[in-house]
Design a protein around this motif. Structure first.
Motif, PDB file in Angstrom:
ATOM      1  N   PRO A  45       0.818  -1.230   0.000  1.00 57.84           N
ATOM      2  CA  PRO A  45       0.000   0.000   0.000  1.00 57.84           C
ATOM      3  C   PRO A  45       0.844   1.269   0.000  1.00 57.84           C
ATOM      4  CG  PRO A  45      -0.848  -1.589   1.579  1.00 57.84           C
ATOM      5  CD  PRO A  45       0.472  -2.111   1.123  1.00 57.84           C
ATOM      6  N   LEU A  46       1.978   1.246   0.717  1.00 57.25           N
ATOM      7  CA  LEU A  46       2.847   2.421   0.721  1.00 57.25           C
ATOM      8  C   LEU A  46       3.410   2.680  -0.671  1.00 57.25           C
ATOM      9  CD1 LEU A  46       4.321   4.641   2.277  1.00 57.25           C
ATOM     10  CD2 LEU A  46       6.111   2.977   2.819  1.00 57.25           C
ATOM     11  N   ALA A  47       3.782   1.619  -1.371  1.00 56.86           N
ATOM     12  CA  ALA A  47       4.276   1.782  -2.738  1.00 56.86           C
ATOM     13  C   ALA A  47       3.198   2.363  -3.652  1.00 56.86           C
ATOM     14  CB  ALA A  47       4.772   0.447  -3.278  1.00 56.86           C
ATOM     15  N   LEU A  48       1.954   1.952  -3.445  1.00 55.13           N
ATOM     16  CA  LEU A  48       0.856   2.495  -4.246  1.00 55.13           C
ATOM     17  C   LEU A  48       0.671   3.991  -3.978  1.00 55.13           C
ATOM     18  CD1 LEU A  48      -1.860  -0.320  -4.002  1.00 55.13           C
ATOM     19  CD2 LEU A  48      -0.320   0.195  -5.911  1.00 55.13           C
ATOM     20  N   VAL A  49       0.810   4.401  -2.726  1.00 55.28           N
ATOM     21  CA  VAL A  49       0.685   5.823  -2.389  1.00 55.28           C
ATOM     22  C   VAL A  49       1.782   6.622  -3.080  1.00 55.28           C
ATOM     23  CG1 VAL A  49       0.846   7.500  -0.506  1.00 55.28           C
ATOM     24  CG2 VAL A  49      -0.500   5.420  -0.207  1.00 55.28           C
ATOM     25  N   VAL A  50       3.018   6.123  -3.017  1.00 52.35           N
ATOM     26  CA  VAL A  50       4.128   6.825  -3.669  1.00 52.35           C
ATOM     27  C   VAL A  50       3.924   6.872  -5.173  1.00 52.35           C
ATOM     28  CG1 VAL A  50       6.612   6.780  -4.089  1.00 52.35           C
ATOM     29  CG2 VAL A  50       5.727   6.204  -1.822  1.00 52.35           C
ATOM     30  N   GLN A  51       3.455   5.765  -5.751  1.00 54.02           N
ATOM     31  CA  GLN A  51       3.207   5.734  -7.195  1.00 54.02           C
ATOM     32  C   GLN A  51       2.139   6.746  -7.588  1.00 54.02           C
ATOM     33  OE1 GLN A  51       1.542   2.068  -8.592  1.00 54.02           O
ATOM     34  NE2 GLN A  51       1.805   2.576 -10.759  1.00 54.02           N
ATOM     35  N   GLN A  52       1.056   6.818  -6.810  1.00 51.97           N
ATOM     36  CA  GLN A  52      -0.013   7.756  -7.119  1.00 51.97           C
ATOM     37  C   GLN A  52       0.463   9.199  -7.001  1.00 51.97           C
ATOM     38  OE1 GLN A  52      -3.266   6.807  -8.080  1.00 51.97           O
ATOM     39  NE2 GLN A  52      -3.483   8.972  -8.563  1.00 51.97           N
ATOM     40  N   SER A  53       1.411   9.456  -6.107  1.00 45.78           N
ATOM     41  CA  SER A  53       1.889  10.824  -5.918  1.00 45.78           C
ATOM     42  C   SER A  53       2.689  11.343  -7.103  1.00 45.78           C
ATOM     43  CB  SER A  53       2.742  10.910  -4.649  1.00 45.78           C
ATOM     44  OG  SER A  53       3.984  10.243  -4.814  1.00 45.78           O
ATOM     45  N   VAL A  54       3.238  10.435  -7.900  1.00 52.21           N
ATOM     46  CA  VAL A  54       4.010  10.852  -9.086  1.00 52.21           C
ATOM     47  C   VAL A  54       3.287  10.479 -10.367  1.00 52.21           C
ATOM     48  CG1 VAL A  54       6.225  10.767  -7.895  1.00 52.21           C
ATOM     49  CG2 VAL A  54       5.356   8.701  -9.028  1.00 52.21           C
ATOM     50  N   THR A  55       1.999  10.151 -10.259  1.00 47.27           N
ATOM     51  CA  THR A  55       1.224   9.784 -11.447  1.00 47.27           C
ATOM     52  C   THR A  55      -0.035  10.637 -11.496  1.00 47.27           C
ATOM     53  OG1 THR A  55       2.013   7.503 -11.183  1.00 47.27           O
ATOM     54  CG2 THR A  55       0.198   7.876 -12.726  1.00 47.27           C
ATOM     55  N   PRO A  56       0.009  11.790 -12.148  1.00 45.40           N
ATOM     56  CA  PRO A  56      -1.192  12.629 -12.261  1.00 45.40           C
ATOM     57  C   PRO A  56      -2.303  11.914 -13.019  1.00 45.40           C
ATOM     58  CG  PRO A  56       0.800  13.835 -12.890  1.00 45.40           C
ATOM     59  CD  PRO A  56       1.173  12.388 -12.781  1.00 45.40           C
TER      60      PRO A  56
END
Length: 264
Positions: A14-25
């Motif tokens: 889940p943490l990786a998903l949060v980081v991914q979403q933060s750099v994926t507009p």
């Protein structure tokens, strides 16, 4: 391997998903535009400032109040002292919103204190309206998190050799000097452990701010909630969440380094 796999699935993924979403507009592709937009926002800067000063202020209040209360429980004999010490352990299991709700019953706009004031004076409303301000949040956090400082202090005081106190007293040292030169040095590792724990928890506290109804108090967790739930701006919410995590992990890492060098 199984515990590591469970940890990775429950937390790291889940943490990786949060980081991914933060750099994926929303329009797709990797971009740091969400970070640039959030960092340029005055709302984010205000939330960051509010989060830091509330966390530091609450931690300082918890350290002072927790040290004084732990001293009284550990070294001042009074009826029910052991029961109070056991209650501290129970208090740690209470949810934060429960303490805030209790404060609302006492100091809220229609709480007991304001009701008593209006009954006695006949005024239209009572004088206590601070719970919906930053000071109300500060009071609620100090009230809730102080036992997290007291618990390691009480454990440290239970291992303190009382012979040192008796020798210091027989040599003419007063209570203040005994506390400063004998008790406080022994309590520093416990204070550091409890203070660092409280600081990290205050940085991530959400329920207290929400339940006090302090509309002008926006912390980083509240900003995550606002961006994700109210505005559906998930990239911005993830950016704020990543910043919040980075601050918490950074402070904890700093505490570990300092504690190792101090031999704590």
């Amino acid at each position: 391997m199984p515990p590591v796999a469970v940890l990775a699935l429950a937390f790291l993924y889940p943490l990786a998903l949060v980081v991914q979403q933060s750099v994926t507009p929303d329009e797709g592709g990797v971009s740091l535009d969400p970070y640039a937009d959030v960092f340029a926002s005055e709302v984010f800067r205000d939330a960051l400032t509010t989060t830091v000063w509330l966390a530091v202020g609450s931690t300082a209040g918890c350290l002072v109040l927790g040290f004084v209360l732990a001293l009284i429980i550990a070294f001042v004999p009074f009826p029910g002292g052991k029961a109070v010490a056991r209650f501290i352990d129970v208090f740690l299991s209470f949810p934060s919103f429960l303490i805030t709700l209790a404060l609302l019953f006492i100091y809220g706009s229609v709480g007991m204190a304001n009701g008593l004031w209006t009954d006695v004076t006949g005024a239209a409303e009572g004088p206590f309206h601070f719970l919906t301000t930053p000071w109300g949040v500060l009071l609620a956090e100090i009230t809730y998190f102080t036992p997290f400082v007291m618990r390691p202090l009480l454990a440290a005081f239970s291992q303190l050799d009382t012979g040192q106190l008796e020798v210091a007293s027989s040599l003419g040292a007063g209570p203040v000097r005994i506390i400063r030169q004998v008790i406080l040095p022994e309590a520093l590792p416990a204070l550091a452990a409890g203070g660092s724990l409280v600081l990290v928890m205050c940085l991530n506290e959400f329920g207290i701010v929400l339940f006090t109804g302090a509309k002008d108090v926006t912390t980083l967790p509240m900003l995550v909630y606002s961006k994700a739930i109210l505005e559906s701006d998930y990239p911005a919410a993830c950016v704020v969440a990543v910043v919040n995590i980075a601050i918490s992990v950074g402070l904890y890492s700093l505490y570990r380094v300092v504690s190792r060098r101090a031999g704590a």
